[in-house]
Design a protein around this motif. Structure first.
Motif, PDB file in Angstrom:
ATOM      1  N   UNK A 131       0.650  -4.074  11.838  1.00 49.52           N
ATOM      2  CA  UNK A 131      -0.767  -3.846  11.564  1.00 49.52           C
ATOM      3  C   UNK A 131      -0.994  -2.930  10.381  1.00 49.52           C
ATOM      4  N   UNK A 132      -0.099  -1.965  10.188  1.00 53.43           N
ATOM      5  CA  UNK A 132      -0.217  -1.075   9.043  1.00 53.43           C
ATOM      6  C   UNK A 132      -0.056  -1.822   7.728  1.00 53.43           C
ATOM      7  N   UNK A 133       0.921  -2.699   7.663  1.00 58.47           N
ATOM      8  CA  UNK A 133       1.109  -3.500   6.443  1.00 58.47           C
ATOM      9  C   UNK A 133      -0.038  -4.497   6.260  1.00 58.47           C
ATOM     10  N   UNK A 134      -0.574  -4.996   7.380  1.00 53.07           N
ATOM     11  CA  UNK A 134      -1.730  -5.894   7.318  1.00 53.07           C
ATOM     12  C   UNK A 134      -2.929  -5.178   6.682  1.00 53.07           C
ATOM     13  N   UNK A 135      -3.154  -3.920   7.056  1.00 56.92           N
ATOM     14  CA  UNK A 135      -4.264  -3.152   6.483  1.00 56.92           C
ATOM     15  C   UNK A 135      -4.058  -2.932   4.988  1.00 56.92           C
ATOM     16  N   UNK A 136      -2.843  -2.590   4.588  1.00 55.63           N
ATOM     17  CA  UNK A 136      -2.558  -2.384   3.162  1.00 55.63           C
ATOM     18  C   UNK A 136      -2.820  -3.655   2.367  1.00 55.63           C
ATOM     19  N   UNK A 137      -2.371  -4.786   2.901  1.00 62.49           N
ATOM     20  CA  UNK A 137      -2.581  -6.057   2.214  1.00 62.49           C
ATOM     21  C   UNK A 137      -4.044  -6.435   2.151  1.00 62.49           C
ATOM     22  N   UNK A 138      -4.757  -6.237   3.256  1.00 63.60           N
ATOM     23  CA  UNK A 138      -6.173  -6.583   3.295  1.00 63.60           C
ATOM     24  C   UNK A 138      -6.977  -5.722   2.329  1.00 63.60           C
ATOM     25  N   UNK A 139      -6.667  -4.446   2.262  1.00 64.12           N
ATOM     26  CA  UNK A 139      -7.363  -3.551   1.331  1.00 64.12           C
ATOM     27  C   UNK A 139      -7.114  -3.977  -0.117  1.00 64.12           C
ATOM     28  N   UNK A 140      -5.881  -4.349  -0.425  1.00 64.69           N
ATOM     29  CA  UNK A 140      -5.543  -4.752  -1.794  1.00 64.69           C
ATOM     30  C   UNK A 140      -6.288  -6.024  -2.195  1.00 64.69           C
ATOM     31  N   UNK A 141      -6.362  -6.966  -1.273  1.00 64.70           N
ATOM     32  CA  UNK A 141      -7.065  -8.226  -1.567  1.00 64.70           C
ATOM     33  C   UNK A 141      -8.567  -7.985  -1.674  1.00 64.70           C
ATOM     34  N   UNK A 142      -9.131  -7.205  -0.738  1.00 63.68           N
ATOM     35  CA  UNK A 142     -10.574  -6.939  -0.746  1.00 63.68           C
ATOM     36  C   UNK A 142     -11.002  -6.194  -2.008  1.00 63.68           C
ATOM     37  N   UNK A 143     -10.117  -5.346  -2.529  1.00 62.31           N
ATOM     38  CA  UNK A 143     -10.449  -4.568  -3.729  1.00 62.31           C
ATOM     39  C   UNK A 143     -10.652  -5.458  -4.947  1.00 62.31           C
ATOM     40  N   UNK A 144     -10.046  -6.661  -4.932  1.00 57.42           N
ATOM     41  CA  UNK A 144     -10.173  -7.576  -6.071  1.00 57.42           C
ATOM     42  C   UNK A 144     -11.363  -8.527  -5.928  1.00 57.42           C
ATOM     43  N   UNK A 145     -12.053  -8.442  -4.790  1.00 57.56           N
ATOM     44  CA  UNK A 145     -13.194  -9.323  -4.553  1.00 57.56           C
ATOM     45  C   UNK A 145     -14.496  -8.666  -5.016  1.00 57.56           C
TER      46      UNK A 145
END
Length: 265
Positions: free
Chosen positions: A117-131
């Protein structure tokens, strides 16, 4: 007095972790496994109810607005999306409960859920930041958030708030406060329903007859007060910060548990 301190600590842990994306189930199990003692199902349901009541108080104005001004197209659409997300969770929850699709609430699977879940949050934040910053909750977001709530239930340690917030952000509601609000609002009926269901099971099994009601009341009140403060802080924090620190905390805790706890525990 010694047991009262444990009850207060469990109430504090529940209050802090219920709506932060770190998993209240995981933290309560860890706390009970490492010295605070296992509690009854009714006690755990009771302190969770305190946290749910806190979030209801915090969002009372928004809830009142939606219910009293439902004729407005935007409010009506939002209410329908909340209802659809809740309905999906109920239907899938019935299927999951009927067929027993749930990992055991032991430390090892929770440690893996925290880590992943921690890596999922990091990935989701990185993707959302580009939207592009979007506050609108689409039907796709509502449907996926409903499914995400069940995923969190099947995999203890995942965190209901974490799963739903970041599912919403990835599905189109990239604005962090907007995704958090929808996650918390859909969580209110979902968690009341789940708490009521668990309470009925406990009462039907006769578990209430031997319950320490004074401990339950203390835990409920502590959880209510602490959850109110924790969510108020979180809602201010996410306006200018990402969830990155929560992700690293989950990764560190999950890794530590995997290293320190014997396999299969």
């Amino acid at each position: 007095m010694h047991d009262l301190v444990h009850v207060i600590l469990l109430g504090i842990i529940e209050g802090i972790t219920e709506f932060l994306p770190v998993s209240s189930t995981g933290h309560l199990l860890i706390a009970e496994s490492f010295g605070l003692g296992a509690r009854s199902d009714l006690f755990n349901v009771g302190i969770q109810a305190g946290a749910i009541l806190a979030i209801t108080f915090i969002y009372w104005k928004r809830i009142w607005q939606l219910l009293t001004q439902w004729q407005e197209p935007a409010n009506r659409a939002y209410l329908l999306k909340l209802f659809v997300a809740f309905l999906i969770t109920c239907v899938l929850g019935f299927v999951v409960t009927h067929y027993g699709f749930k990992l055991p609430e032991t430390v090892t699977p929770i440690a893996w859920a925290l880590l992943i879940g921690g890596f999922w949050i990091l990935g989701a934040e990185a993707i959302a930041a580009r939207q592009v910053d979007r506050s609108e909750v689409t039907w796709r977001v509502a449907i996926l958030v409903g499914i995400a709530q069940i995923v969190a239930g099947v995999f203890p340690g995942t965190s209901r708030s974490g799963a739903t917030i970041f599912t919403a952000m990835l599905a189109g509601t990239s604005n962090r406060p907007a995704a958090t609000e929808f996650s918390f609002l859909v969580g209110i009926p979902t968690m009341y329903a789940a708490t009521g269901y668990e309470l009925l099971k406990v009462l039907k099994s006769g578990g209430a007859a031997h319950e320490d009601w004074s401990a339950l009341i203390v835990g409920f009140v502590v959880s209510l007060v602490v959850a109110f403060a924790a969510v108020k802080w979180l809602l201010g924090y996410i306006r200018t910060h990402r969830f990155t620190w929560f992700a690293w905390y989950r990764i560190a805790l999950g890794a530590a548990l995997l290293l320190l706890v014997p396999t299969g525990t």
